[in-house]
Enzyme design. Structure first.
Site, PDB file in Angstrom:
ATOM      1  N   SER A   1       0.802  -1.230   0.000  1.00  0.00           N
ATOM      2  CA  SER A   1       0.000   0.000   0.000  1.00  0.00           C
ATOM      3  C   SER A   1       0.832   1.276   0.000  1.00  0.00           C
ATOM      4  O   SER A   1       0.337   2.325  -0.421  1.00  0.00           O
ATOM      5  CB  SER A   1      -0.923   0.014   1.228  1.00  0.00           C
TER       6      SER A   1
ATOM      7  N   GLU B   1     -10.106   6.598   3.117  1.00  0.00           N
ATOM      8  CA  GLU B   1      -9.618   5.229   2.932  1.00  0.00           C
ATOM      9  C   GLU B   1     -10.467   4.229   3.699  1.00  0.00           C
ATOM     10  O   GLU B   1     -10.653   4.353   4.914  1.00  0.00           O
ATOM     11  CB  GLU B   1      -8.162   5.076   3.388  1.00  0.00           C
TER      12      GLU B   1
ATOM     13  N   HIS C   1      -6.440 -10.194   4.139  1.00  0.00           N
ATOM     14  CA  HIS C   1      -5.226 -10.817   4.675  1.00  0.00           C
ATOM     15  C   HIS C   1      -5.568 -11.956   5.633  1.00  0.00           C
ATOM     16  O   HIS C   1      -4.857 -12.959   5.705  1.00  0.00           O
ATOM     17  CB  HIS C   1      -4.370  -9.779   5.403  1.00  0.00           C
TER      18      HIS C   1
ATOM     19  N   HIS D   1      -4.226  -1.752  -4.488  1.00  0.00           N
ATOM     20  CA  HIS D   1      -3.784  -3.035  -5.029  1.00  0.00           C
ATOM     21  C   HIS D   1      -4.925  -4.029  -4.874  1.00  0.00           C
ATOM     22  O   HIS D   1      -5.959  -3.721  -4.271  1.00  0.00           O
ATOM     23  CB  HIS D   1      -2.537  -3.541  -4.283  1.00  0.00           C
TER      24      HIS D   1
ATOM     25  N   HIS E   1      -1.129  -9.877  -1.110  1.00  0.00           N
ATOM     26  CA  HIS E   1      -1.772  -9.042  -2.121  1.00  0.00           C
ATOM     27  C   HIS E   1      -1.757  -9.750  -3.466  1.00  0.00           C
ATOM     28  O   HIS E   1      -0.987 -10.695  -3.679  1.00  0.00           O
ATOM     29  CB  HIS E   1      -1.033  -7.709  -2.267  1.00  0.00           C
TER      30      HIS E   1
END
Length: 504
Positions: free
Chosen positions: A115, A335, A344, A382, A455
């Site tokens: 990120s 965000e 994750h 991403h 990712h």
């Protein structure tokens, strides 16, 4: 109050619409509902006229880890949660942001990004190294000395210099990679407080990210900062207001919250929802909110938080109320940081719930501004490795079972290429009697990675509306986002005018 501009169609557009309608009169499928809805969509697109005015305001939504499969799954999830058809459902940004492109997320040194450099690409216009924030590719990872002269100015710094208001919002720590890209310059993203600085960084005078936020010298600083990460701003000697048995993380003795309060006597600092709700935006020039010691709660868990936290939509609405008082305009980053964290963890349910929360925040933002003078961009830094697979029937629960494998065991519609959902040396689990729609269920994964899924390296979507939003088309480099925002708002020339004393 939101202002609307009446849309006038050009003669050419009307003619094209008439031609399209006449050409389809003889088709046997013309009464089919799918055909009719697609025809209406065509007419809507023919009526669109690019907006080439100056963007007074810029709002950048960054949905951390928001892959294309996450988009599709969230659309279905939100619709099914409301009891309507999920597959044909439309999320707010799909409806309100008509211009769409694909963003290439590779970094200067990696096929698959983190990120820090991807947020840097969007806020400064350059591609850099994984693990670095607000610097060019000339920096060396974790080397403080190398960042001198490699700093990249962000669009937020430009905005402050031009006299605009600025704000950052995140459900992650406000010192985390994405929000930090608005203000920080660092050779290592983990230097969030002085406690995590390396000896080399200390010797060469590098500041931690939290200190950089409070000491930020652009204009009169951010008008709005809302998120998590309270411990990075408090000294070890200070008890946390939400957990008396916990203290701050700082070892230098600085209480950055108190320093912020002393700096802004026109401001309000809040740490819970009650205090947040009590803030009068009309009377508040600066607003600082830190709602958790670390990251804020997932949307699905927010109601359980004993201190109480505002939603992403509530933070967005309040921020715009504060920022909109500046007649010059504002630049705001919002965000949705915890989509990434849920992925994750291999936990699709929480990732989708946070994506829906971001769509709700987008709707609030759109309703509070004049869309004719506000460039709104929604994208991701991403992707992740989650996929949608199998041949589930229409309206099958998106968190449900897609089918049965050759091993006679059921498999889920959503799964991950790697992550905690796979166990080393264990066979694929039998999900026959497992509730895969449970909030805590971890989707199966192919490669066992016990601590964290990785990712993904695939392209992510860009959605946009407002002045010059039509420049987002095709497959583009991620750092183009900065350049479109800067061009649409004319910030570089506005800064020059401000510094030379020219009339705006």
């Amino acid at each position: 109050m939101k202002r609307f501009t009446k849309l006038f169609l050009s003669g050419a557009s009307v003619a094209l619409m008439a031609q399209a309608a006449n050409a389809q009169q003889a088709l046997p499928q013309q009464t089919d509902s799918y055909f009719v809805s697609a025809q209406q969509e065509l007419f809507s697109k023919l009526a669109e006229q690019p907006n080439t005015g100056r963007a007074k305001n810029v709002i950048l939504f960054v949905l951390d880890g928001f892959s294309i499969p996450t988009l599709t799954a969230a659309r279905i999830y939100e619709g099914q949660s409301r009891g309507v058809d999920g597959e044909s459902n439309v999320l707010s940004f799909e409806k309100l942001l008509p211009y769409v492109a694909l963003s290439k997320t590779y970094t200067h040194d990696s096929q698959v990004a983190d990120s820090a450099p991807t947020a840097t690409a969007m806020t400064t216009g350059v591609k850099s190294l994984n693990g670095t924030i607000g610097v060019t590719q000339k920096v060396t990872l974790e080397n403080c000395a190398s960042q001198k002269g490699a700093e990249a100015e962000s669009i937020f710094e430009l905005a402050e210099k031009a006299g605009l208001s600025t704000g950052i919002i995140s459900t992650a720590r406000i010192t985390h990679a994405t929000p930090a890209a608005a203000y920080a310059h660092t050779a290592f993203r983990d230097w969030e407080s002085d406690a995590t600085l390396s000896e080399e960084a200390k010797q060469n005078g590098c500041k931690d990210i939290a200190a950089q936020l409070i000491d930020w010298s652009a204009g009169n600083g951010f008008e709005v900062v809302l998120g998590g990460g309270r411990s990075n701003f408090l000294p070890e000697s200070a008890a946390d207001p939400e957990a008396a048995d916990k203290t701050g993380a700082r070892k230098d003795g600085r209480n950055l919250v108190d320093e912020w309060k002393a700096k802004y006597n026109d401001g309000a600092y809040v740490w819970n929802k009650t205090e947040f709700d009590a803030v009068d935006a009309e009377k508040t020039e600066h607003l600082f909110g830190l709602f958790e010691r670390s990251h804020m709660q997932y949307e699905a868990d927010r109601a359980k938080d004993k201190g109480g936290e505002p939603s992403l939509a509530e933070m967005t609405g309040k921020a715009i109320d504060v920022l909109s008082k500046n007649k010059e305009g504002f630049v705001l980053m919002v965000e949705a940081g915890r989509i990434d964290h849920a992925h994750h963890a291999g936990n699709a349910a929480r990732a989708l719930a946070d994506t829906v929360a971001a769509a709700q925040a987008l709707q609030v933002a759109y309703d509070k501004v004049n869309p004719q003078e506000t460039l709104i961009v929604l994208t991701a830094d991403h992707s992740h490795t989650m996929t949608i697979n199998g041949y589930p029937k229409r309206n099958n629960p998106i968190l449900g079972i897609a089918g049965t494998g050759d091993d006679k065991k059921p498999y889920t519609t959503l799964s991950y290429a790697n992550g905690p959902g796979a166990k080393l040396d264990e066979p694929r689990p039998d999900l026959t009697n497992v509730d895969t729609t449970d909030l805590d269920f971890l989707q199966p994964a192919l490669v066992p990675l016990g601590e964290s899924e990785t990712h993904g390296g695939d392209d992510v979507a860009i959605f946009a509306a407002g002045p010059w939003a039509h420049l987002f088309r095709g497959v583009v480099e991620q750092n183009l986002i900065y350049h479109v925002m800067a061009y649409a708002s004319q910030l570089p020339s506005r800064v020059k005018a401000e510094t030379t004393g020219a009339v705006k």
